[in-house]
Motif scaffolding. Structure first.
Motif, PDB file in Angstrom:
ATOM      1  N   MET A  79      33.455 -59.236  87.686  1.00 48.63           N
ATOM      2  CA  MET A  79      34.479 -59.631  88.649  1.00 48.63           C
ATOM      3  C   MET A  79      35.593 -58.601  88.625  1.00 48.63           C
ATOM      4  SD  MET A  79      35.809 -62.779  86.279  1.00 48.63           S
ATOM      5  CE  MET A  79      34.190 -63.450  86.250  1.00 48.63           C
ATOM      6  N   ALA A  80      36.594 -58.831  89.423  1.00 49.53           N
ATOM      7  CA  ALA A  80      37.712 -57.890  89.504  1.00 49.53           C
ATOM      8  C   ALA A  80      38.385 -57.742  88.141  1.00 49.53           C
ATOM      9  CB  ALA A  80      38.728 -58.372  90.533  1.00 49.53           C
ATOM     10  N   GLU A  81      38.827 -56.537  87.866  1.00 47.20           N
ATOM     11  CA  GLU A  81      39.448 -56.215  86.577  1.00 47.20           C
ATOM     12  C   GLU A  81      40.680 -57.068  86.310  1.00 47.20           C
ATOM     13  OE1 GLU A  81      38.584 -54.066  83.297  1.00 47.20           O
ATOM     14  OE2 GLU A  81      37.356 -54.185  85.083  1.00 47.20           O
ATOM     15  N   THR A  82      41.472 -57.341  87.329  1.00 50.67           N
ATOM     16  CA  THR A  82      42.680 -58.151  87.132  1.00 50.67           C
ATOM     17  C   THR A  82      42.325 -59.585  86.756  1.00 50.67           C
ATOM     18  OG1 THR A  82      42.758 -58.545  89.516  1.00 50.67           O
ATOM     19  CG2 THR A  82      44.178 -56.806  88.656  1.00 50.67           C
ATOM     20  N   TYR A  83      41.270 -60.138  87.352  1.00 51.81           N
ATOM     21  CA  TYR A  83      40.832 -61.501  87.034  1.00 51.81           C
ATOM     22  C   TYR A  83      40.265 -61.551  85.611  1.00 51.81           C
ATOM     23  CZ  TYR A  83      39.028 -66.177  88.028  1.00 51.81           C
ATOM     24  OH  TYR A  83      38.775 -67.529  88.010  1.00 51.81           O
ATOM     25  N   ARG A  84      39.490 -60.533  85.229  1.00 50.89           N
ATOM     26  CA  ARG A  84      38.974 -60.453  83.857  1.00 50.89           C
ATOM     27  C   ARG A  84      40.119 -60.408  82.856  1.00 50.89           C
ATOM     28  NH1 ARG A  84      35.967 -55.623  82.825  1.00 50.89           N
ATOM     29  NH2 ARG A  84      35.116 -56.627  81.006  1.00 50.89           N
ATOM     30  N   ARG A  85      41.186 -59.689  83.204  1.00 54.84           N
ATOM     31  CA  ARG A  85      42.344 -59.570  82.315  1.00 54.84           C
ATOM     32  C   ARG A  85      43.036 -60.922  82.128  1.00 54.84           C
ATOM     33  NH1 ARG A  85      44.443 -55.259  84.494  1.00 54.84           N
ATOM     34  NH2 ARG A  85      45.832 -56.406  85.835  1.00 54.84           N
ATOM     35  N   VAL A  86      43.140 -61.702  83.203  1.00 54.43           N
ATOM     36  CA  VAL A  86      43.755 -63.033  83.115  1.00 54.43           C
ATOM     37  C   VAL A  86      42.904 -63.939  82.232  1.00 54.43           C
ATOM     38  CG1 VAL A  86      44.354 -65.105  84.431  1.00 54.43           C
ATOM     39  CG2 VAL A  86      44.962 -62.853  85.315  1.00 54.43           C
TER      40      VAL A  86
END
Length: 184
Positions: free
Chosen positions: A120-127
């Motif tokens: 998935m998107a990197e920002t979502y993975r980070r969250v």
């Protein structure tokens, strides 16, 4: 003070050694060893950990990640919307991989597998990663586990993307200003 006493011999006749000790809450504990040197080392470690205040109950980390995460989530003072979003992320992306494992079983390599499985998107993975790390930090604070596996140097955290801020052209700002109602 912990003590070592001879235990019942094992099936093959070799001696066993039992370490009897009290944990910081005063509960009587015991652990059996085949070699006396192992029993002495364990006794010394338990006593040193109690003195330092770093003693961890061996049974504490036996709770499943899912059960602990649900307790953690229920204790948060999130807004209802944040609670719902966090619960959804855990339920859809984390519980299928980590939910059945005990806290003490989850290692940095397990966290790496979780991150690798999320496409998935990197920002979502980070969250998602930060939610999981917060749960493990709470488990460390609650003396359930010794270390947060998300903070190990071998765990590659999701990258942060730095987007360049591009200001609007003057015409866009003017058009937006003109489109606003008079009270604004």
């Amino acid at each position: 003070m912990a003590s070592i006493s001879p235990g019942r011999p094992s099936d093959d006749g070799s001696p066993r050694y039992v370490v009897n000790y009290r944990d910081p809450e005063g509960r009587q504990r015991r652990k059996t060893f085949r070699r006396k040197a192992e029993a002495v080392a364990f006794r010394n470690t338990v006593e040193a950990d109690k003195l330092r205040g770093t003693y961890l109950d061996v049974d504490a980390g036996r709770i499943s990640f899912r059960a602990y995460a649900e307790e953690w989530l229920d204790s948060r003072t999130f807004s209802p919307l944040t609670y719902e979003a966090t619960e959804l992320r855990l339920r859809l992306h984390v519980f299928p991989t980590l939910g059945h494992l005990e806290l003490r079983q989850i290692k940095p390599s397990t966290i790496q597998k979780l991150l690798r499985s999320m496409e998935m998107a990197e920002t979502y993975r980070r969250v998602i990663f930060s939610n999981v790390s917060a749960i493990f930090s709470a488990a460390v604070d609650d003396d359930m586990i010794a270390k947060n596996p998300c903070k190990a140097s071998s765990v590659t955290r999701p990258a942060t993307s730095r987007r360049k801020v591009v200001p609007w052209p003057t015409e866009w700002v003017s058009a937006m200003h003109d489109a606003l109602p008079p009270q604004y």
